[in-house]
Design a protein around this motif. Structure first.
Motif, PDB file in Angstrom:
ATOM      1  N   ILE A   1       0.835  -1.209   0.000  1.00 46.75           N
ATOM      2  CA  ILE A   1       0.000   0.000   0.000  1.00 46.75           C
ATOM      3  C   ILE A   1       0.863   1.249   0.000  1.00 46.75           C
ATOM      4  O   ILE A   1       0.599   2.226  -0.717  1.00 46.75           O
TER       5      ILE A   1
ATOM      6  N   LYS B   1       2.309   1.694  -3.462  1.00 51.16           N
ATOM      7  CA  LYS B   1       1.254   2.152  -4.368  1.00 51.16           C
ATOM      8  C   LYS B   1       0.969   3.635  -4.174  1.00 51.16           C
ATOM      9  O   LYS B   1       0.816   4.391  -5.144  1.00 51.16           O
ATOM     10  N   LYS B   2       0.907   4.047  -2.920  1.00 53.40           N
ATOM     11  CA  LYS B   2       0.622   5.452  -2.617  1.00 53.40           C
ATOM     12  C   LYS B   2       1.752   6.360  -3.113  1.00 53.40           C
ATOM     13  O   LYS B   2       1.499   7.472  -3.596  1.00 53.40           O
TER      14      LYS B   2
ATOM     15  N   SER C   1      -5.161  -3.468   5.147  1.00 50.46           N
ATOM     16  CA  SER C   1      -5.396  -2.652   3.956  1.00 50.46           C
ATOM     17  C   SER C   1      -6.090  -1.348   4.317  1.00 50.46           C
ATOM     18  O   SER C   1      -5.689  -0.265   3.848  1.00 50.46           O
ATOM     19  N   LEU C   2      -7.116  -1.438   5.142  1.00 55.41           N
ATOM     20  CA  LEU C   2      -7.868  -0.240   5.514  1.00 55.41           C
ATOM     21  C   LEU C   2      -7.006   0.726   6.317  1.00 55.41           C
ATOM     22  O   LEU C   2      -6.896   1.914   5.984  1.00 55.41           O
TER      23      LEU C   2
ATOM     24  N   GLY D   1      -3.766   0.776   6.635  1.00 58.10           N
ATOM     25  CA  GLY D   1      -2.600   1.201   5.870  1.00 58.10           C
ATOM     26  C   GLY D   1      -2.932   2.315   4.897  1.00 58.10           C
ATOM     27  O   GLY D   1      -2.179   3.289   4.771  1.00 58.10           O
ATOM     28  N   TRP D   2      -4.059   2.194   4.208  1.00 53.21           N
ATOM     29  CA  TRP D   2      -4.452   3.241   3.272  1.00 53.21           C
ATOM     30  C   TRP D   2      -4.730   4.553   4.007  1.00 53.21           C
ATOM     31  O   TRP D   2      -4.317   5.627   3.552  1.00 53.21           O
TER      32      TRP D   2
ATOM     33  N   THR E   1      -2.361   7.829   3.441  1.00 50.27           N
ATOM     34  CA  THR E   1      -3.088   8.991   2.934  1.00 50.27           C
ATOM     35  C   THR E   1      -2.916  10.174   3.873  1.00 50.27           C
ATOM     36  O   THR E   1      -2.666  11.311   3.438  1.00 50.27           O
TER      37      THR E   1
END
Length: 461
Positions: free
Chosen positions: A214, A217-218, A408-409, A411-412, A416
């Motif tokens: 993640i 990706k970010k 996932s939640l 980490g995003w 962010t």
């Protein structure tokens, strides 16, 4: 059945209350009461501490591996990050993570308060937690937490701000890692279901690997990683000797990771666990080497090294519950999973992961959690498909779903938030020049032209 499953996990919980805690679960900061109650305690204490030191020694392994697999102009940045993410992780786990992870387990003094979803006792190792047994296990678990933080940084190498490294290392170790860890290792709801992860294929490696994916990706890919058609370009690491030495050090430290998770020198299955660890590692390396040779015609050193690490990651959850033959199969499959995941991430997802952190730790870690439900032979009451039990496989799948969703939640949200506040990525100019000079004001290497990279070798420059 539920009692036996809880005993198996009780090598980390129920057995700990016998091996580490004083009989009345009262604080014992000097250790006199603990020694009086159990004259064999010193052997177990020494074993756990030596294992913790071995796991700590994995930190230079990660540093060398990551430095070798990235470019010379970012070496100081990689080494600095490895030093500091351990420091931040240790402080975060001391202040918050340990309490959130093991509060409510009741395995040692000061860890009595918590519920199936989160712990809330043992903060700052104060009060009843100021105890030799409680602090012994903090030391052991702290180096595990630091490992998860280090995994994340490898995927985000060569384009991340140092301040962002520090922030996410602290938050991962204080909050994200401990809460899922509580569910499995701290007497939480997954442990109540019977989920098993002996030394952390899921709790440590898959959590770190998914967060790494993640984060990468970010950030977006490094400059020059993909051409105009979106095809990946190789960005070679600058020193394969460093990377290979890193693999050897990680392999060595893993014996503390897995065999040390018995938290008891008197638990003689440590011989089986250590052997399973070694066999899975070599099987992963050989499988990755042959598959890559079939595809390319060459023996690939990097694929072999990552195959060894993937085999180690895959066996970490089932190492106490399987026979040696199964460890070979699990390790080899871990190497296969790693190769597939690395190709999928780079070519299909178009995510730039310089060291293959998700493939090695995330994908192989999830497979390791699943492998418990397939290959467990009944040891410690944990039985998988090979002995006709489907229940463990179902529970392991539930644990995997919970792990992926939680990590996932959170980490995003984490990346962010950091991106919107302090910023994750360095500027284009700094990335092209190299983070050593721009972030640290010094180069690890200086060539005749005064640059940290030889002319013509700077991909994307």
């Amino acid at each position: 059945m539920r009692t036996t499953r809880r005993y198996a996990h009780g090598l980390l919980l129920t057995a700990l209350s016998l091996l580490l805690a004083s009989p009345v679960l009262a604080a014992d900061p000097s250790g006199k009461a603990t020694l009086k109650a159990d004259p064999t305690a010193p052997a177990n204490f020494v074993w756990v501490l030596v294992a913790a030191f071995l796991v700590f020694f994995m930190q230079p392994g990660f540093a060398l591996l990551e430095a070798g697999l990235t470019r010379a102009k970012n070496t100081v940045n990689i080494l600095t990050k490895n030093l500091l993410d351990f420091c931040m992780a240790a402080l975060a786990f001391w202040a918050f993570g340990y309490a959130l992870m093991f509060g409510g387990s009741g395995m040692a003094p000061g860890l009595e308060q918590g519920n199936p979803f989160i712990g809330y006792s043992g903060f700052f190792l104060t009060g009843e937690a100021y105890d030799v047994s409680t602090i012994l296990y903090w030391m052991f678990q702290m180096v595990f937490a630091a490992t998860a933080a280090t995994i994340v940084s490898g995927a985000m190498a060569e384009r991340t701000r140092v301040t962002a490294y520090l922030a996410y290392s602290f938050l991962v170790s204080a909050l994200i890692y401990p809460i899922y860890g509580h569910w499995v290792w701290g007497g939480g709801w997954l442990a109540d279901l019977g989920a098993v992860d002996f030394a952390g294929s899921g709790v440590v490696h898959a959590v770190g690997g998914i967060l790494a994916l993640i984060g990468a990706k970010k950030l977006g890919p490094r400059i020059g990683k993909y051409d105009e058609q979106g095809r990946p370009r190789p960005i070679p690491g600058h020193n394969l000797a460093l990377a290979t030495l890193g693999v050897f050090i990680l392999f060595f430290g893993w014996f503390g990771f897995n065999a040390g998770s018995t938290v008891a020198a008197t638990e003689l299955r440590i011989s089986v666990i250590a052997t399973n660890t070694a066999l899975a590692a070599v099987a992963g390396g050989v499988a990755a080497m042959y598959l890559t040779m079939i595809r390319t015609g060459h023996v690939d050193l990097l694929a072999t090294g990552n195959g060894i690490l993937a085999g180690l990651v895959a066996i970490t959850a089932p190492c106490a519950f399987v026979a040696p033959w199964a460890a070979v199969v699990i390790g080899a499959l871990g190497g296969v999973v790693m190769l597939w995941a690395a190709h999928f991430v780079e070519h299909t997802l178009k995510i730039d992961d310089p060291v293959g952190a998700f493939a090695v730790h995330g994908a192989a870690g999830l497979f390791g959690v699943l492998a418990v439900g397939i290959f467990a032979d009944g040891t410690y009451g944990v039985s998988g498909l090979i002995v006709g039990d489907t229940h463990q496989l179902l529970v392991q799948l539930i644990s995997i779903v919970a792990l992926v969703l939680w990590t996932s939640l959170t980490g995003w949200l984490l990346f962010t938030l950091l991106d919107k506040t302090m910023g994750l990525r360095v500027s284009r100019e700094h990335e092209l020049a190299g983070l050593d000079v721009t972030e640290h004001g010094v180069s690890a290497y200086v060539f005749e032209n005064g640059l940290a990279e030889k002319p013509g070798k700077m991909v994307g420059a």
